[in-house]
Design an enzyme around this catalytic site. Structure first.
Site, PDB file in Angstrom:
ATOM      1  N   GLU A  98      37.192 -37.088   2.246  1.00  0.00           N
ATOM      2  CA  GLU A  98      36.325 -36.623   3.371  1.00  0.00           C
ATOM      3  C   GLU A  98      35.811 -35.166   3.525  1.00  0.00           C
ATOM      4  O   GLU A  98      36.105 -34.391   4.293  1.00  0.00           O
ATOM      5  CB  GLU A  98      36.733 -37.078   4.861  1.00  0.00           C
ATOM      6  CG  GLU A  98      36.206 -38.428   5.467  1.00  0.00           C
ATOM      7  CD  GLU A  98      35.514 -37.557   6.959  1.00  0.00           C
ATOM      8  OE1 GLU A  98      34.550 -37.686   7.830  1.00  0.00           O
ATOM      9  OE2 GLU A  98      36.854 -37.379   7.419  1.00  0.00           O
ATOM     10  N   ASP A 141      44.445 -44.181   4.177  1.00  0.00           N
ATOM     11  CA  ASP A 141      43.795 -43.011   5.453  1.00  0.00           C
ATOM     12  C   ASP A 141      45.238 -41.692   6.015  1.00  0.00           C
ATOM     13  O   ASP A 141      45.389 -42.608   6.733  1.00  0.00           O
ATOM     14  CB  ASP A 141      42.721 -43.803   6.193  1.00  0.00           C
ATOM     15  CG  ASP A 141      41.413 -42.832   6.735  1.00  0.00           C
ATOM     16  OD1 ASP A 141      41.469 -41.858   6.654  1.00  0.00           O
ATOM     17  OD2 ASP A 141      40.593 -43.562   7.122  1.00  0.00           O
ATOM     18  N   HIS A 152      32.865 -46.348   9.112  1.00  0.00           N
ATOM     19  CA  HIS A 152      33.138 -46.592  10.472  1.00  0.00           C
ATOM     20  C   HIS A 152      32.318 -45.754  11.500  1.00  0.00           C
ATOM     21  O   HIS A 152      32.799 -45.643  13.042  1.00  0.00           O
ATOM     22  CB  HIS A 152      34.438 -47.038  10.734  1.00  0.00           C
ATOM     23  CG  HIS A 152      35.491 -45.574  10.098  1.00  0.00           C
ATOM     24  ND1 HIS A 152      35.401 -44.800   9.500  1.00  0.00           N
ATOM     25  CD2 HIS A 152      36.048 -44.978  10.962  1.00  0.00           C
ATOM     26  CE1 HIS A 152      35.812 -43.395   9.053  1.00  0.00           C
ATOM     27  NE2 HIS A 152      36.542 -43.781  10.319  1.00  0.00           N
ATOM     28  N   ASP A 153      31.665 -44.529  10.648  1.00  0.00           N
ATOM     29  CA  ASP A 153      31.463 -44.079  11.179  1.00  0.00           C
ATOM     30  C   ASP A 153      29.816 -43.705  11.460  1.00  0.00           C
ATOM     31  O   ASP A 153      29.074 -42.696  12.928  1.00  0.00           O
ATOM     32  CB  ASP A 153      31.727 -42.548  11.564  1.00  0.00           C
ATOM     33  CG  ASP A 153      32.920 -41.638  11.138  1.00  0.00           C
ATOM     34  OD1 ASP A 153      34.389 -42.436  12.379  1.00  0.00           O
ATOM     35  OD2 ASP A 153      33.662 -40.916  10.378  1.00  0.00           O
TER      36      ASP A 153
END
Ligand code: TEU
Ligand code: CA
Length: 561
Positions: A257, A97, A330-331
């Protein structure tokens, strides 16, 4: 070989919550290494790690202070290299990431930049004078408050779209861009298989920084995204980035993303010839109507919205791109809590949700713990939360006179910490995640919901994920089939076919907790077939039944005549 990211399945690891190998309460690289067998048995092979570079952890690693090293709480560079080697030996791929929209305010580039107006690194960030003694404009940060922070020493403001510890890099400056490319090449040369490019859609901004219009809630449109998502120079930056980095490597997998990018604009990022990325991690399908723009208002998400957006993306990219299909990260809150029914149809709804997106055309993406149906967490006290967005939102609300219980209700529903509690491996202390004190509390339901338990149970959510993923390996139609939406108007049933070389797959998912009739007219010609998988043990073995039970999902296969 070149298509591994199309045929594989991605698994997102939230490094600090996955597995702690040295009992300091924080997940780490050796913890990941110890679970390669688990990935293998699940069938996933593209491991996407949350940021592992040094970071003061204001936003859990999304505030990087050194792009070239591994953060010591996660392990050493040798540990990381061993993970790479072992993963490759098992036929798995490692994706890092990378966060290049901003750096930590503790990155040496920013420390330099903030020293004086004539520092050589001054222009690496976005500094502006104030307007009439105030911030240069009214934009709100994604994590509450103004996007501008004032620095007394040089009497200027600096821009940060996210928290005040995550300062936006100035992509207008070509030295910044070169530094980014150099970083990427270093990791690719080490053997990393690709990147998730965090918030890559926001690197180009309107440099005159106009005020954002005020919404009917009396605030600037939150968070003024029209001026910094897909900004004026985005295409130029992406082209250069691709030319300087990814064109020089074979076989990489790049995930853009892409929060705020609609399907109509996705090819800018993922066109098979000119796009920088292979897939866009879009957000349209899991976002509800932004309403007044107030954070975490009532959730207005509907299954109809979901299937319409998914269809739009399937169609938009069918010839010139590829999708990544997911519902959790994770968001986001946990899917079974948000879109399913945790209390009455826990297993059924978790399995149905998985079916709905695993059978679409594109690479499926599983976020750790989703495969065992991990649920949202409800901490009573704000002090137990760790997510910067959550904490800022709470204190902002309190200052604005909102009631703590109203804020906590929103946090229980939408906080990003819902998905960040430690992975639930077994029913031993701290869910087998760590023998130390975890950096964030474990969800107390770990004694019931955990990997070890589900490995023993043939009917578990975990086994269902294994079966879904196995179908991908057995039936090429799952990977390559063309997508057609059925029953487009139906507000509860997501039904579609996939077709490839005469093979047809029929996928039926009931998103509601009630029995629903199928309008069989639309499915005419699809009688018979063979049931491949269902979340109900007694689902009809060949298609013809016109009723779907609560959250029922079925996959039928029709062979060429
Ligand atoms: O997310 C970008 C992003 O759009 C989110 O911050 C989103 O607005 C928010 O999560 C809504 O709740 C990426 C990362 O995925 C996220 O974890 C980081 O916090 C963010 O970038 C900043 O690096
Ligand atoms: Ca550790």
């Amino acid at each position: 070989m070149g298509q591994w990211w199309k045929t594989g399945v991605a698994y997102q690891i939230y490094t600090q919550s996955f597995m702690d190998s040295n009992n300091d309460g924080i997940g780490d690289i050796n913890g990941i290494r110890s679970r390669l067998g688990y990935f293998k048995s699940l069938g996933v092979n593209i491991l996407v790690l949350g940021p592992v570079n040094p970071s003061p952890m204001h936003d859990n690693g999304y505030d990087i202070s050194n792009y070239l090293k591994i953060m010591d709480i996660y392990g050493t560079m040798e540990d990381f290299e061993s993970l790479l080697r072992e993963a490759h030996e098992h036929g798995m791929y490692i994706i890092m990431d990378m966060v290049f929209n901003h750096t930590s305010d503790k990155h040496e580039w920013f420390i330099e930049s903030s020293k004086s107006r004539d520092n050589p690194k001054r222009d690496w960030y976005i500094w502006r004078d104030g307007k009439n003694g105030k911030e240069p404009n009214n934009w709100e940060s994604v994590f509450s408050g103004s996007v501008w922070s004032y620095f007394k020493n040089t009497k200027q403001y600096v821009l940060h779209l996210y928290s005040e510890n995550q300062i936006d890099l100035n992509w207008e400056n070509s030295d910044v861009r070169q530094a980014v490319y150099k970083t990427c090449k270093l990791w690719l040369d080490k053997g990393v298989d690709g990147f998730r490019l965090d918030t890559i859609t926001t690197i180009s901004k309107y440099t005159d920084f106009p005020d954002a219009p005020i919404t009917n809630a009396g605030r600037p449109y939150q968070p003024a995204t029209q001026y910094y998502i897909n900004g004026p120079r985005i295409k130029e930056y992406l082209d250069e980035f691709k030319r300087e980095v990814f064109d020089k490597y074979d076989n990489t997998f790049v995930i853009a993303e892409a929060n705020g990018v609609p399907a109509e604009k996705a090819l800018l990022y993922v066109d098979k010839d000119y796009g920088i990325a292979n897939v866009a991690f879009q957000w349209e399908h899991i976002e509800s109507d932004p309403g007044t723009g107030k954070k975490w208002d009532e959730d207005t998400w509907t299954p109809l919205h979901f299937k319409q957006v998914m269809t739009k993306w399937q169609k938009a990219l069918e010839n010139r791109g590829w999708n990544v299909n997911y519902m959790s990260s994770h968001d986001q809150p946990r899917i079974v809590s948000r879109f399913g029914d945790e209390s009455h149809y826990y297993k059924e709804s978790a399995k149905m949700l998985a079916t709905s997106f695993h059978m679409l055309r594109g690479t499926p993406w599983v976020f750790q713990g989703e495969e065992i149906g991990m649920t949202n967490i409800k901490f009573d006290k704000i002090e137990d939360y760790r997510c910067v967005e959550t904490i800022n939102m709470y204190h902002d609300g309190i200052s604005a006179g909102e009631k703590p219980e109203v804020l906590m209700e929103k946090i229980h529903r939408k906080s990003r910490d819902n998905s960040r509690t430690p992975m639930q491996w077994d029913d031993s202390e701290n869910a087998g995640f760590s023998k130390g004190t975890p950096w964030i509390n474990v969800n107390p339901n770990y004694r019931k919901i955990n990997v070890a338990e589900q490995q023993k149970d043939e009917q578990s959510i975990l086994h269902y994920y294994q079966s879904l993923i196995a179908l991908r390996k057995e039936y090429p139609v799952v990977i390559w089939g063309d997508f057609t939406l059925l029953l487009p108007e139906d507000d509860s049933i997501f039904a579609y076919t996939r077709q490839y070389k005469g093979d047809t797959l029929l996928v039926l998912c009931n998103f509601h907790g009630e029995e629903r009739m199928l309008l069989s007219d639309a499915l005419q010609g699809l009688e018979g077939g063979e049931l491949l998988l269902s979340n109900y043990v007694d689902a009809p073995l060949s298609f013809g039944n016109t009723t779907l039970r609560p959250y029922e999902a079925r996959i039928y296969h029709f062979k060429p005549d």
